[in-house]
Design a protein around this motif. Structure first.
Motif, PDB file in Angstrom:
ATOM      1  N   TYR A 104       0.812  -1.216   0.000  1.00  0.00           N
ATOM      2  CA  TYR A 104       0.000   0.000   0.000  1.00  0.00           C
ATOM      3  C   TYR A 104       0.846   1.266   0.000  1.00  0.00           C
ATOM      4  CZ  TYR A 104      -4.383  -2.430   1.124  1.00  0.00           C
ATOM      5  OH  TYR A 104      -5.493  -3.229   1.096  1.00  0.00           O
ATOM      6  N   ALA A 105       0.359   2.293  -0.677  1.00  0.00           N
ATOM      7  CA  ALA A 105       0.864   3.644  -0.445  1.00  0.00           C
ATOM      8  C   ALA A 105       0.370   4.078   0.929  1.00  0.00           C
ATOM      9  CB  ALA A 105       0.351   4.595  -1.527  1.00  0.00           C
ATOM     10  N   ASP A 106       1.241   4.633   1.740  1.00  0.00           N
ATOM     11  CA  ASP A 106       0.919   4.947   3.132  1.00  0.00           C
ATOM     12  C   ASP A 106       0.214   6.291   3.232  1.00  0.00           C
ATOM     13  OD1 ASP A 106       0.829   5.302   5.866  1.00  0.00           O
ATOM     14  OD2 ASP A 106       2.833   4.516   6.205  1.00  0.00           O
ATOM     15  N   SER A 107      -1.029   6.252   3.691  1.00  0.00           N
ATOM     16  CA  SER A 107      -1.798   7.488   3.821  1.00  0.00           C
ATOM     17  C   SER A 107      -1.203   8.401   4.888  1.00  0.00           C
ATOM     18  CB  SER A 107      -3.248   7.150   4.170  1.00  0.00           C
ATOM     19  OG  SER A 107      -4.028   8.308   4.276  1.00  0.00           O
ATOM     20  N   ALA A 108      -0.646   7.818   5.944  1.00  0.00           N
ATOM     21  CA  ALA A 108      -0.125   8.610   7.058  1.00  0.00           C
ATOM     22  C   ALA A 108       1.225   9.237   6.739  1.00  0.00           C
ATOM     23  CB  ALA A 108      -0.017   7.738   8.303  1.00  0.00           C
ATOM     24  N   LYS A 109       2.015   8.576   5.884  1.00  0.00           N
ATOM     25  CA  LYS A 109       3.363   9.065   5.551  1.00  0.00           C
ATOM     26  C   LYS A 109       3.536   9.040   4.039  1.00  0.00           C
ATOM     27  CE  LYS A 109       5.059   6.987   9.843  1.00  0.00           C
ATOM     28  NZ  LYS A 109       5.947   5.947  10.442  1.00  0.00           N
ATOM     29  N   ASN A 110       2.734   9.834   3.368  1.00  0.00           N
ATOM     30  CA  ASN A 110       2.680   9.785   1.914  1.00  0.00           C
ATOM     31  C   ASN A 110       3.542  10.900   1.315  1.00  0.00           C
ATOM     32  OD1 ASN A 110       1.635  10.181  -0.878  1.00  0.00           O
ATOM     33  ND2 ASN A 110       0.210   8.574  -0.249  1.00  0.00           N
ATOM     34  N   LYS A 111       4.591  10.510   0.635  1.00  0.00           N
ATOM     35  CA  LYS A 111       5.518  11.494   0.067  1.00  0.00           C
ATOM     36  C   LYS A 111       4.863  12.326  -1.025  1.00  0.00           C
ATOM     37  CE  LYS A 111       9.744   8.880   1.076  1.00  0.00           C
ATOM     38  NZ  LYS A 111      10.946   8.222   0.488  1.00  0.00           N
ATOM     39  N   LEU A 112       3.962  11.724  -1.785  1.00  0.00           N
ATOM     40  CA  LEU A 112       3.279  12.482  -2.833  1.00  0.00           C
ATOM     41  C   LEU A 112       2.397  13.557  -2.224  1.00  0.00           C
ATOM     42  CD1 LEU A 112       2.515  12.963  -5.785  1.00  0.00           C
ATOM     43  CD2 LEU A 112       0.764  11.176  -5.548  1.00  0.00           C
ATOM     44  N   TYR A 113       1.675  13.225  -1.159  1.00  0.00           N
ATOM     45  CA  TYR A 113       0.855  14.231  -0.470  1.00  0.00           C
ATOM     46  C   TYR A 113       1.721  15.422  -0.047  1.00  0.00           C
ATOM     47  CZ  TYR A 113      -2.812  10.637   0.244  1.00  0.00           C
ATOM     48  OH  TYR A 113      -3.767   9.677   0.094  1.00  0.00           O
ATOM     49  N   GLU A 114       2.858  15.115   0.571  1.00  0.00           N
ATOM     50  CA  GLU A 114       3.731  16.180   1.074  1.00  0.00           C
ATOM     51  C   GLU A 114       4.292  17.013  -0.071  1.00  0.00           C
ATOM     52  OE1 GLU A 114       4.083  16.871   4.323  1.00  0.00           O
ATOM     53  OE2 GLU A 114       2.572  15.313   4.553  1.00  0.00           O
ATOM     54  N   ARG A 115       4.628  16.360  -1.173  1.00  0.00           N
ATOM     55  CA  ARG A 115       5.180  17.083  -2.314  1.00  0.00           C
ATOM     56  C   ARG A 115       4.130  18.020  -2.913  1.00  0.00           C
ATOM     57  NH1 ARG A 115       7.032  12.835  -5.372  1.00  0.00           N
ATOM     58  NH2 ARG A 115       9.014  12.957  -4.258  1.00  0.00           N
ATOM     59  N   MET A 116       2.888  17.539  -3.007  1.00  0.00           N
ATOM     60  CA  MET A 116       1.837  18.363  -3.601  1.00  0.00           C
ATOM     61  C   MET A 116       1.445  19.521  -2.695  1.00  0.00           C
ATOM     62  SD  MET A 116      -0.514  15.422  -5.426  1.00  0.00           S
ATOM     63  CE  MET A 116      -1.596  16.566  -6.298  1.00  0.00           C
ATOM     64  N   LYS A 117       1.655  19.377  -1.398  1.00  0.00           N
ATOM     65  CA  LYS A 117       1.345  20.466  -0.455  1.00  0.00           C
ATOM     66  C   LYS A 117       2.203  21.699  -0.696  1.00  0.00           C
ATOM     67  CE  LYS A 117       1.346  19.543   3.876  1.00  0.00           C
ATOM     68  NZ  LYS A 117       1.639  18.891   5.175  1.00  0.00           N
ATOM     69  N   VAL A 118       3.426  21.516  -1.185  1.00  0.00           N
ATOM     70  CA  VAL A 118       4.370  22.633  -1.286  1.00  0.00           C
ATOM     71  C   VAL A 118       4.745  22.959  -2.732  1.00  0.00           C
ATOM     72  CG1 VAL A 118       5.313  22.202   0.999  1.00  0.00           C
ATOM     73  CG2 VAL A 118       6.355  21.088  -0.974  1.00  0.00           C
ATOM     74  N   SER A 119       4.077  22.358  -3.688  1.00  0.00           N
ATOM     75  CA  SER A 119       4.431  22.589  -5.091  1.00  0.00           C
ATOM     76  C   SER A 119       3.547  23.646  -5.730  1.00  0.00           C
ATOM     77  CB  SER A 119       4.304  21.278  -5.883  1.00  0.00           C
ATOM     78  OG  SER A 119       5.264  20.336  -5.478  1.00  0.00           O
ATOM     79  N   ASP A 120       4.004  24.135  -6.894  1.00  0.00           N
ATOM     80  CA  ASP A 120       3.209  25.076  -7.687  1.00  0.00           C
ATOM     81  C   ASP A 120       2.159  24.318  -8.482  1.00  0.00           C
ATOM     82  OD1 ASP A 120       4.555  27.402  -6.956  1.00  0.00           O
ATOM     83  OD2 ASP A 120       6.152  27.012  -8.406  1.00  0.00           O
ATOM     84  N   PHE A 121       0.999  24.939  -8.672  1.00  0.00           N
ATOM     85  CA  PHE A 121      -0.062  24.391  -9.514  1.00  0.00           C
ATOM     86  C   PHE A 121      -0.445  25.417 -10.568  1.00  0.00           C
ATOM     87  CE2 PHE A 121      -1.583  20.395  -7.708  1.00  0.00           C
ATOM     88  CZ  PHE A 121      -0.916  20.375  -6.496  1.00  0.00           C
ATOM     89  N   VAL A 122      -0.602  24.962 -11.802  1.00  0.00           N
ATOM     90  CA  VAL A 122      -1.068  25.810 -12.899  1.00  0.00           C
ATOM     91  C   VAL A 122      -2.415  25.277 -13.343  1.00  0.00           C
ATOM     92  CG1 VAL A 122      -0.568  26.737 -15.183  1.00  0.00           C
ATOM     93  CG2 VAL A 122       1.306  26.243 -13.594  1.00  0.00           C
ATOM     94  N   LEU A 123      -3.464  26.107 -13.229  1.00  0.00           N
ATOM     95  CA  LEU A 123      -4.837  25.617 -13.401  1.00  0.00           C
ATOM     96  C   LEU A 123      -5.634  26.362 -14.453  1.00  0.00           C
ATOM     97  CD1 LEU A 123      -5.766  25.396  -9.601  1.00  0.00           C
ATOM     98  CD2 LEU A 123      -4.838  23.587 -11.034  1.00  0.00           C
ATOM     99  N   GLU A 124      -5.176  27.522 -14.920  1.00  0.00           N
ATOM    100  CA  GLU A 124      -5.988  28.358 -15.795  1.00  0.00           C
ATOM    101  C   GLU A 124      -6.396  27.620 -17.061  1.00  0.00           C
ATOM    102  OE1 GLU A 124      -3.187  29.197 -14.528  1.00  0.00           O
ATOM    103  OE2 GLU A 124      -3.333  31.059 -13.407  1.00  0.00           O
ATOM    104  N   GLY A 125      -7.623  27.957 -17.535  1.00  0.00           N
ATOM    105  CA  GLY A 125      -8.068  27.456 -18.827  1.00  0.00           C
ATOM    106  C   GLY A 125      -8.910  26.210 -18.772  1.00  0.00           C
ATOM    107  N   LEU A 126      -9.206  25.680 -17.563  1.00  0.00           N
ATOM    108  CA  LEU A 126      -9.998  24.463 -17.467  1.00  0.00           C
ATOM    109  C   LEU A 126     -11.149  24.690 -16.504  1.00  0.00           C
ATOM    110  CD1 LEU A 126     -10.403  21.500 -18.162  1.00  0.00           C
ATOM    111  CD2 LEU A 126      -8.879  20.912 -16.290  1.00  0.00           C
TER     112      LEU A 126
END
Length: 499
Positions: A104-126
């Protein structure tokens, strides 16, 4: 005269197995514990075990004396099961697997969650979070300009669902989410490190407030595990859609890129804090909103409990919406003529003591909905009753009832020679994880005991779901135990598991 050790040893030899309350799984008891009569170093241990075994034999599992040992199939231990007693991997909301072996991917210690918390998001146009045709867009990059997005035609990247978005998806339904980079002029390449994220409600505007997320590599690994096939498919298969108390959800596909020094220099409007981030997630496609069928009104987590009065039984259940909880019950399925109403409560993140349980972020706190309790009164002893539960809400004209369940009340004290049999255990955890997958096995065992040996209740003394702050695991655990707890009372002892 036989001493205490001999008496207990003979009893153990007759039964040949007991329910191991410490780990939430069935284990055999070896008579070798009692072999060394003159071993002084074991004297205190033997005395303690004798008391525990005697209590277990005469209080818990009394019907097991005449049955042969139950042979349980050995389960493979995954890597996460080698951790400490309470340090389990907690599956994510969508039960994402991070490797083909099913880990399983660990919900409590999820590296992807942590990475997405501090990353830039580009959303315009959708236009996200709306019903209708699938959304598609093209991403453009240039060092000297801010990233631009443009809505495009059907030849670009896309996401699609196996379910009709209007009809919706119900709890426990299978759902498939498929992606494509497109085939025409605006096609893009979808890579293993790109991300598929689910948002509930569908119109959630903050990209960091997703309910669950997986890399494309993890999504493929999850599908391979479900199908038990190594083929790489551009599809995430969710075996059983989880309990999410929202009216709509949406999946969104992000491409991921590493931010370079050149990128940072070109973004004059980016703050110093943002310049420290290493990734940018660009929205490439979205499914559009899909309905969660009856998600706000469907009763979940149904379980019974004894009341103080023997002529009463309490039904507990959850819903997403507020309303008056109601139980209809009677001695015939076709004539549920008695009606009882009850009370409701809930809690918020601020009611919880500490992190991670009170953190309102992916994999941590989610609102539990409404917790209902209704007492059925005027019940006759040792009698079978049928019942169903639901809520009466001002926002809904129709009642959404649970399936009809049944239970049998306890006999009057001294009225029957048949023993009142019940099971005591602790340390269970949620389905699919924990020590040797003990949670699943204990649940199946309780169903067997209920059907074959007429156990009348289960007493669970602490350490229930092992949620470790992941609130969705309480829904998963209670949904699992309701398979028997909707029929026989489940009595909970709050605290650590020391019987």
């Amino acid at each position: 005269m036989k001493n205490q050790k001999e008496i207990v040893a003979e009893s153990v030899n007759e039964t040949s197995h007991l329910l191991n309350c410490e780990e939430g799984q069935t284990k055999r008891v070896e008579n070798k514990i009692f072999e060394s009569e003159h071993d002084r170093s074991r004297r205190n241990l033997t005395k303690t075990l004798s008391i525990c075994f005697t209590l277990a034999i005469f209080v818990s599992y009394s019907v097991s004396f005449v049955r042969p040992p139950v042979k349980l199939k050995e389960q493979k231990h995954h890597l996460h099961e080698k951790k400490g007693h309470h340090d389990h991997t907690i599956p994510s909301l969508l039960s994402i697997r991070k490797r083909k072996d099913g880990t399983y991917a660990d919900s409590a210690k999820n590296k992807l969650y942590e990475r997405m918390k501090v990353s830039d998001f580009v959303l315009e146009g959708l236009d996200v979070g709306t019903h209708g045709t699938e959304s598609r867009l093209l991403k453009k990059h240039a060092k000297d300009t801010v990233v631009q997005l443009a809505v495009i035609d059907t030849d670009g990247p896309s996401l699609s669902l196996s379910a009709d978005p209007i009809v919706g998806v119900a709890f426990h339904d299978q759902l498939q989410v498929s992606w494509s980079g497109g085939t025409g002029e605006h096609a893009i390449e979808i890579n293993d490190h790109d991300v598929l994220a689910m948002y509930c409600p569908a119109n959630e505007s903050d990209p960091r407030k997703f309910r669950d997320a997986a890399t494309i590599k993890e999504a493929r690994a999850t599908t391979q595990w479900v199908l038990q096939d190594k083929v790489d498919l551009d599809t995430l298969i969710i075996e059983a859609f989880p309990i999410v108390r929202e009216e709509t959800c949406e999946f969104r596909l992000y491409t991921r890129e590493t931010i370079t020094a050149d990128d940072i220099e070109s973004y004059v409007e980016i703050s110093a804090e943002e310049q420290e981030r290493s990734y940018r997630f660009t929205l490439a496609a979205a499914t559009g909103a899909f309905t969660l069928k009856d998600a706000m009104y469907a009763p979940t987590s149904l379980h019974l409990a004894f009341a103080h009065d023997q002529s009463e039984m309490v039904a507990h259940f959850n819903t997403g919406a507020e309303g008056t909880p109601i139980v209809r019950y009677g001695t015939s399925k076709k004539h549920l003529t008695s009606i009882a109403t009850g009370s409701s409560t809930t809690y918020t993140a601020s009611d919880l003591c500490q992190a991670p349980a009170n953190l309102e972020e992916p994999g941590k706190f989610t609102h539990p909905g409404q917790l209902h309790s209704v007492t059925m009164k005027g019940l006759e002893p040792d009698t079978k009753y049928h019942y169903m539960v639901g809520i009466q809400s001002e926002k809904s004209n129709q009642m959404l009832w649970s399936d009809i369940q049944q239970f049998q009340t306890a006999p009057e004290v001294g009225s029957s020679e048949e023993p009142f049999s019940y099971v005591v255990y602790a340390d269970q955890g949620g389905p699919g994880y924990g020590m040797s997958k003990g949670a699943d096995r204990v649940t199946r065992r309780m169903i067997t005991e209920m059907k074959e040996n007429n156990i009348r209740s289960v007493h669970h003394f602490g350490d229930l779901s092992y949620s470790n702050g992941a609130a969705h695991m309480w829904d998963t655990w209670s949904d699992m135990v309701s398979k028997f707890a909707a029929t026989i009372p489940l009595m909970i002892g709050v605290g650590i598991t020391k019987i």
